[in-house]
Design a protein around this motif. Structure first.
Motif, PDB file in Angstrom:
ATOM      1  N   ARG A   1       0.731  -1.412  -0.052  1.00 29.72           N
ATOM      2  CA  ARG A   1      -0.146  -0.067  -0.128  1.00 29.72           C
ATOM      3  C   ARG A   1       0.692   1.334   0.023  1.00 29.72           C
TER       4      ARG A   1
ATOM      5  N   THR B   1      -3.220  -3.484  -1.433  1.00 30.63           N
ATOM      6  CA  THR B   1      -3.489  -2.939  -0.092  1.00 30.63           C
ATOM      7  C   THR B   1      -2.754  -3.466   1.258  1.00 30.63           C
TER       8      THR B   1
ATOM      9  N   THR C   1     -12.416   1.052   5.050  1.00 35.40           N
ATOM     10  CA  THR C   1     -12.338   0.841   3.578  1.00 35.40           C
ATOM     11  C   THR C   1     -12.583  -0.503   3.265  1.00 35.40           C
TER      12      THR C   1
ATOM     13  N   HIS D   1     -10.057  -2.605   2.879  1.00 37.76           N
ATOM     14  CA  HIS D   1      -8.580  -3.023   2.307  1.00 37.76           C
ATOM     15  C   HIS D   1      -8.104  -3.984   3.297  1.00 37.76           C
TER      16      HIS D   1
ATOM     17  N   VAL E   1     -11.176  -5.284  -0.512  1.00 42.23           N
ATOM     18  CA  VAL E   1     -10.323  -4.735  -1.426  1.00 42.23           C
ATOM     19  C   VAL E   1      -8.947  -5.192  -1.152  1.00 42.23           C
TER      20      VAL E   1
ATOM     21  N   THR F   1      -5.831  -1.932  -5.437  1.00 40.18           N
ATOM     22  CA  THR F   1      -6.251  -0.586  -5.937  1.00 40.18           C
ATOM     23  C   THR F   1      -5.842  -0.187  -7.365  1.00 40.18           C
TER      24      THR F   1
ATOM     25  N   SER G   1      -7.801  -0.762 -11.209  1.00 47.27           N
ATOM     26  CA  SER G   1      -9.306  -0.529 -10.424  1.00 47.27           C
ATOM     27  C   SER G   1     -10.176  -1.882 -10.505  1.00 47.27           C
TER      28      SER G   1
END
Length: 630
Positions: free
Chosen positions: A156, A326, A354, A356, A516, A519, A522
């Protein structure tokens, strides 16, 4: 498709392009000569093509075969655009489509066949320009390639999730090789690559370019390096490639050099030196990480290798780009340290605000198959979802519910070993202690459909996707008190650690969010296994009043319940601990669960243990090591 079938199809295609060619024609017409020459060239029957040329047949055969090898062409197809005649001469215009392989677009060009009558038969007036209008005597084709380097998978913060490792590349400079057939035969016996493929790579390359023929990792190279070095003309170069995965290694995935087996699995010829992802994100994002190869078709001076002309070039259609995940490497290290021990365990941490995925750690389990996609009984930690359904129906958590050693509900029996208290506890205490008999006894307070709907609001059984395999959970329909009791106790509910981490995140923030892992890009790299792209899961806002009560219950789980071992400095820990029986075949395993959070980090921990607090202890170790501050 067999070579014979391809030849028949090719002949039919040419016949359809010029209907007159299918009939019985007089030799005074050039059509038959054009058809026989192009069909022979297209199907590799160069002797047949050469019979329709006015030059030495051996010269024509060699020139056509050399052109195909120099292009390393998978196939060449022709269509006739038109034929014109002027007395004893004629001209046939054709369109060529050359499949260069390597994920390169077709090379298309227009050419022409000059013809003349020779002894009453039409013949192609032979010269190199028959093959291509710009080709002259003393010249040859070549295909120049510029592979793009494989890009990294990043955490990340943009740091690579791979270490460099040494790869050994065996290759040649074609200009130095006097007997390429012998060299390729010897290399084929050592590596397993097809001799004709190796030979085509050498003959299609510019003579002064280094041509990579096979790439090996350290172990394989150590096994065969003496045999490789014994092949006259082979050169070995090393490449420090960033392909050795860091933690989480099974999520990131291993990368291997192209092998004969991989070449077949990938569906076609690949360039030596290419790499492919064997598992994890390296496999899922293979196309993005490697991009496409820059390729050009050129004409060279056959003696000097000097480039005469570039006929066509294809810039990379898709440049290789990194994959941004992430994963938080600092939290991943804390998770790896936490699961170390004698028992199988899995820990998944997500950012509650989020969804993530921050860390995936396992011990004696697989990070993708077990932590993300495992199907395990939830046991008493499913009480989080069941409590939501109960609270929404008006149930008071301060109501006293007996926690007994045994309980029968609708004929289904439940046990809670080690119960010694003579007082009747409140549901808050039962929840904190993970008392199965107390939970099951509430089956008549809520129906199965209400629990199913509530579970869906927490993402259980909902379609959500990651680029890797996942399991969102499942629970059966319940039409009886016994069936509802088994669901409340988590006995018939299957979940993955990832799914339960998202449940904890939902209680923490008041909103369930889909997970997720990547990222950038997408979008997912490919559709789901059934070929259909599922609708993207959307966040679900939970009832604020219910969530407030759930947070209080989960805080009690750590302050006074079986999840006390999860307590750690750096902020209040909320969570619940419980047990589940996992039956696989004839093997029964007790699973300890912890589901909770600290700060913005929600976790689910599953460990093989009959100690209800074992998973909570792992979570506590994680929180203490991480000093969570996102």
């Amino acid at each position: 498709m067999s070579a014979h079938a391809r030849a028949v199809r090719a002949a039919l295609a040419l016949g359809l392009a010029v209907p007159l060619l299918t009939g019985c024609l007089e030799e005074s017409s050039p059509h038959e000569a054009v058809r026989e020459f192009l069909v022979g060239w297209q199907t590799g029957d160069y002797a047949s093509a050469a019979r329709r040329a006015d030059a030495n047949p051996a010269t024509v055969r060699k020139a056509l075969a050399d052109a195909k090898q120099q292009l390393d062409a998978a196939s060449i197809r022709f269509s006739i655009k038109g034929i014109t005649r002027d007395g004893d001469t004629a001209r046939a215009d054709f369109h060529a489509e050359v499949d260069l392989g390597e994920n390169t677009p077709l090379w298309e060009y227009d050419g022409s066949l000059p013809l003349r009558l020779v002894g009453g038969r039409w013949k192609v007036r032979w010269s190199p320009s028959v093959i291509h209008p710009d080709l002259r005597p003393g010249q040859r084709f070549a295909v120049a390639t510029k592979p793009q380097g494989r890009q990294p998978i990043l955490d990340r913060h943009g740091d690579p999730l791979q270490n460099e490792t040494v790869l050994y590349v065996a290759g040649v400079y074609p200009a130095e090789i006097k007997d390429p057939e012998r060299l390729c035969g010897e290399l084929s016996r050592v590596t397993g690559f097809a001799q004709d493929r190796l030979l085509s790579r050498i003959r299609s390359a510019p003579p002064k370019d280094f041509v990579a023929l096979a790439t090996f990792g350290r172990t394989k190279y150590a096994q065969i390096h003496q045999r490789l070095r014994a092949i006259q003309g082979i050169r070995i170069v090393t490449d420090n490639a960033p392909v050795a995965p860091k933690s989480p290694t099974q999520i990131v995935g291993r990368v291997s050099a192209i092998t004969p087996e991989a070449e077949q699995a990938l569906g076609g010829p690949q360039r030596a030196g290419d790499s492919f992802g064997r598992e994890g994100l390296q496999r899922a994002y293979q196309d993005q990480l490697t991009g496409t190869t820059e390729t050009s078709v050129v004409i060279l001076d056959a003696q000097t290798g000097r480039q005469i002309k570039e006929l066509q070039a294809w810039r990379p259609v898709r440049k290789p780009t990194p994959v941004q995940t992430t994963i938080d490497s600092r939290l991943q290290s804390a998770a790896d340290a936490a699961v170390v021990g004698p028992r199988p365990a899995a820990l998944v941490a997500v950012q509650a605000s989020t969804g993530h995925v921050l860390a995936v750690a396992t011990n004696q389990l697989h990070q993708e198959r077990d932590a993300l996609a495992g199907r395990y009984p939830a046991g008493s930690v499913f009480s989080i979802v069941a409590a939501d359904a109960l609270l929404r129906s008006g149930f008071n958590p301060e109501q006293r519910v007996p926690c007994t050693p045994e309980r029968s509900v609708g004929g289904a029996r439940f046990q809670e070993p080690g119960v010694l208290t003579l007082q009747t506890p409140t549901f808050r205490t039962d929840f904190a202690q993970g008392c199965v008999t107390a939970l099951a006894s509430l089956a008549r307070r809520v129906d199965g459909e209400a629990i199913r709907v509530t579970a869906a609001r927490y993402g259980i059984g909902v379609d959500w996707e990651l680029p890797l395999r996942t399991f969102s959970g499942s629970l059966p329909r319940a039409d009886s008190d016994a069936a509802v009791a088994r669901i409340i106790a988590g006995q018939t509910v299957q979940v993955s650690p990832l799914a339960m981490a998202l449940v904890a995140a939902a209680v923490n923030t008041g909103t369930w969010r889909p997970p997720v892992l990547v990222t950038s890009p997408s979008t997912l790299p490919e559709p789901s296994s059934d070929g259909a792209r599922r609708p993207e899961a959307q966040p679900v806002r939970l009832d604020p009043g219910t969530v407030t009560k759930l947070r209080e219950l989960m805080r009690a789980g750590v302050t006074s319940g079986m999840a006390r071992a999860a307590a750690a400095p750096g902020g209040a820990v909320h969570g619940v601990a419980g047990l589940a029986d996992h039956i696989e075949g004839k093997k029964r395993t007790s699973l300890s669960w912890f589901v909770g959070w600290q700060g913005d980090v929600a976790v689910a921990v599953m460990a093989a243990s009959d100690d209800k607090s074992a998973a909570a202890a792992i979570a506590g170790s994680f929180f203490r090591n991480a000093r969570v501050r996102l």
